[in-house]
Design an enzyme around this catalytic site. Structure first.
Site, mmCIF file in Angstrom:
data_model
loop_
_atom_site.group_PDB
_atom_site.id
_atom_site.type_symbol
_atom_site.label_atom_id
_atom_site.label_comp_id
_atom_site.label_asym_id
_atom_site.label_seq_id
_atom_site.Cartn_x
_atom_site.Cartn_y
_atom_site.Cartn_z
ATOM 1 N NE ARG A 66 -4.252 -1.278 1.831
ATOM 2 C CZ ARG A 66 -4.594 -2.630 2.658
ATOM 3 N NH1 ARG A 66 -3.706 -2.708 3.311
ATOM 4 N NH2 ARG A 66 -5.817 -3.226 2.327
ATOM 5 C CG PHE B 176 -6.593 1.416 -7.036
ATOM 6 C CD1 PHE B 176 -6.086 1.531 -8.314
ATOM 7 C CD2 PHE B 176 -5.933 2.542 -6.310
ATOM 8 C CE1 PHE B 176 -5.080 2.160 -8.957
ATOM 9 C CE2 PHE B 176 -4.605 3.058 -6.863
ATOM 10 C CZ PHE B 176 -4.239 2.972 -8.065
ATOM 11 C CD GLU B 177 -2.522 -0.879 -4.124
ATOM 12 O OE1 GLU B 177 -2.117 -0.701 -2.922
ATOM 13 O OE2 GLU B 177 -2.010 -0.956 -5.205
ATOM 14 N N GLY B 178 -8.322 -0.839 -1.717
ATOM 15 C CA GLY B 178 -9.101 -0.409 -0.430
ATOM 16 C C GLY B 178 -9.568 1.006 -0.387
#
Length: 659
Positions: free
Chosen positions: A291, A421-423
């Site tokens: 992240r 994105f990526e959470g």
């Protein structure tokens, strides 16, 4: 309805819990912060890389900068594609193996160097940073480094380092943040020697040009197979794989993001990463450090925005003086400068801690991603405002009029996805909140279980009282109340004292919420989100103070300037923290929920009258799909020649090479 498996809320929550890392074998600065303990010793003195790593990184970054200066980001924006020769140049420099160990053909550089590389290539065009980060942060290399077997590392990592582009395939048309609904399957065949993969994956960043992909699919439980969502490395040239679409987006116009169909794809058992059922745990562990690529991109964006704001605000004259001298614009410049300093402070501290390996950074990385994506979007919006009409105009249009081609509007478009994105920011707040209240949930036990009976809750209450009897008194006083605390930080000491006092206040507030709502706390997403946002601001304040002091110790002149940036940032952050605390228990959350429920029920549908909806009749909200062979042309292509030693199987048309 979509094609995802139908699961209950309880099932979805159980899967999420089972996929969490539950052990805390190393200390965590932010975990302690949420518990009201300000562990400055975990981040100060600021961790540093060793001399050899720093020199190796410097040599690589110098070459990369020289190469990036030959690239034209406007070509990518205009053609909505990254030219093959750009990718070849990056591969020749080793950019696809920055973090891959040297023994597998990579550069073996650290996270700090990797983040600086992402900032650099991203300043040419954001699509370049996405290409590299989707490959290395979440693609094949990182899961293999974390959970792959020695044989898997030897087979695949050298190919990744050479430039075999990889992707991570989890999302499906009806499956996003709730993987319990996953419909893709990997059924054991040939007596367990292989798996047969079927499914459809959506938003496959790098998927259109990938040579290798990590695919998440559900293995049915059976004799000899524990089953569950599992991770597989798949050769994209395998028979039965079709790239059916290349998607287009608001920003990041050069990314190769698509829709990939799998139909009876044979995957040898040797390509299973870890064990069956470990797929989501591997994915979440990969994202702990992965992240950090988003804060890197956001920091690079802040640096560029600061440069443009400074130069433009000195050049543009209105009412007899440069616009930057007017208070309304000066406030925006101050915010951009102070926040960019904080973005780099949070990024570098998190990256150094990851490289050092002394701390568990799962919360720090999540907070960095959440906070950086939100703040960078504000920076980009302020830059457009400072630039006025020119901020809304495209770089191509500005150049056509003979003016400097400043892509401010593109920055807004390219950064927007980072909050998704990526959470998404909403999911990140819940993820961090779950870790922040973990100690409370363990102490409370059945008190936090909505299905527990009265007797169980009574027993849990007795147990919890022991924990809180020891913990709560620790939150009454601390170093933040002593005027002499943190005096080595000079004028910044007052802000560290604020962080210490506020961390205790944050922990008390979390306890009050737990006591008030008990099992209902998980539904109080507004409250939990504010708790997390306060923690993020405190983390950023601590990071800038520690960074400024490090710079002061190394260079008095630069350190003095760093102290000025840190001072203003902390003042701004304290105001945000005060507003968040005020909103913890004084808000419209309940009214908002009631109004939203009535809105969904159609009570206010009359308010929508008077406009047209051009999207009506163009298709369903979520496109249905059925397992089976593809009826579409395979749009897969390659930037570079395949790194595979074996030719593609007969009867399967190899994916097209880019021209």
């Amino acid at each position: 309805m979509g094609n995802g498996a139908q699961v209950t809320e309880k099932d979805a929550r159980a899967l999420a819990e089972a996929s969490r890392e539950t052990d805390w074998k190393k200390p965590s600065f932010c975990k302690e912060l949420f518990l009201g303990r300000f562990r400055l010793d975990l981040i100060h003195p600021h961790p540093r890389a060793d001399r050899e790593s720093t020199e190796s990184a410097g040599q690589f970054l110098t070459k990369l900068r020289q190469y990036c200066e030959t690239l034209d980001g406007m070509v990518i924006e205009r053609e909505a594609r990254i030219p093959d020769e750009y990718v070849r140049g990056l591969a020749d420099l080793g950019c696809f193996g920055i973090k891959i160990p040297k023994e597998y053909g990579g550069l073996g550089l650290n996270t700090v160097a990797y983040n600086k590389a992402l900032m650099l290539v991203g300043s040419v065009h954001a699509s370049l940073s996405v290409l590299l980060s989707a490959h290395q942060s979440i693609g094949v290399p990182e899961p293999l480094k974390l959970a792959g077997s020695p044989e898997q590392k030897q087979r695949f990592l050298p190919r990744c380092a050479k430039g075999a582009v990889t992707a991570f395939l989890l999302t499906e048309p009806d499956v996003g943040s709730d993987p319990a609904r996953m419909a893709s399957t990997a059924v054991p065949i040939e007596g367990g020697a292989a798996y047969e993969l079927d499914g459809l994956k959506l938003w496959t960043t790098n998927g259109v040009v990938a040579e290798l992909v990590v695919v998440m699919a559900r293995v049915p439980k059976s004799d000899g197979h524990r089953g569950g969502i599992s991770a597989f490395i798949v050769e994209v040239d395998s028979p039965g794989i079709t790239i059916e679409r290349r998607n287009s987006f608001m920003g990041l116009r050069g990314i190769e993001n698509g829709v990939t169909r799998f139909h009876k794809v044979r995957v040898p058992k040797e390509n299973l990463v870890g064990r069956e059922g470990d797929g989501l745990k591997i994915a979440l562990t990969t994202l702990n450090a992965g992240r950090l690529s988003i804060p890197a991109v956001c920091t690079g964006a802040g640096k560029w925005a600061l440069k443009i704001a400074r130069e433009w605000s000195n050049e543009r004259v209105q009412w007899g003086q440069p616009v930057g001298k007017h208070a309304a614009v000066a406030g925006k410049i101050s915010f951009i400068a102070a926040t960019t300093y904080a973005l780099e402070a949070v990024l570098d501290l998190s990256a150094h801690m990851n490289d050092e390996g002394r701390n568990d950074i799962r919360i720090e990385a999540a907070l960095a991603k959440l906070w950086a994506s939100e703040m960078a979007s504000l920076i980009a919006d302020e830059l457009v405002q400072i630039r006025g009409g020119r901020g809304y105009e495209t770089a191509d249009s500005l150049a056509a009029r003979g003016e400097r081609a400043v892509a401010a509007e593109q920055l807004v478009r390219d950064l927007r996805i980072n909050r998704i994105f990526e959470g998404s920011s909403e999911i990140m707040r819940l993820l961090v909140a779950r870790e922040a209240v973990d100690a409370h949930l363990k102490a409370a036990g059945d008190l936090a279980d909505p299905e527990a009976d009265r007797k169980a809750k009574a027993r849990a209450a007795a147990k919890a009282s022991g924990f809180y009897a020891k913990w709560l008194p620790q939150l009454v006083t601390g170093k933040g109340q002593l005027p002499t605390s943190f005096r080595e930080f000079g004028p910044l000491g007052t802000h560290l004292r604020f962080v210490e006092r506020t961390a205790r206040k944050l922990a008390r507030s979390t306890f009050y919420g737990m006591a008030r709502w008990q099992a209902g706390l998980e539904k109080r997403q507004g409250f939990l989100g504010r708790i997390v946002d306060i923690g993020a601001e405190l983390f950023a304040m601590a990071a800038v103070c520690v960074r400024a002091e490090m710079q002061r110790a190394e260079n008095a002149t630069e350190g003095a300037a760093a102290y000025e940036l840190a001072e203003v940032f902390c003042q701004q952050a304290r105001l945000r923290v005060d507003r968040l605390f005020e909103a913890l228990f004084s808000n419209t959350d309940d009214a908002d929920h009631r109004l939203a429920t009535d809105t969904l029920d159609g009570r206010y549908a009359w308010l929508e009258a008077g406009v047209l909806d051009p999207s009506e009749g163009t298709g369903p909200w979520i496109a249905p799909w059925e397992p089976g062979p593809s009826t579409e042309e395979n749009l897969g292509r390659r930037y570079l020649p395949s790194t595979a030693e074996e030719p593609a199987p007969r009867g399967r048309k190899r994916a097209k090479s880019a021209t």
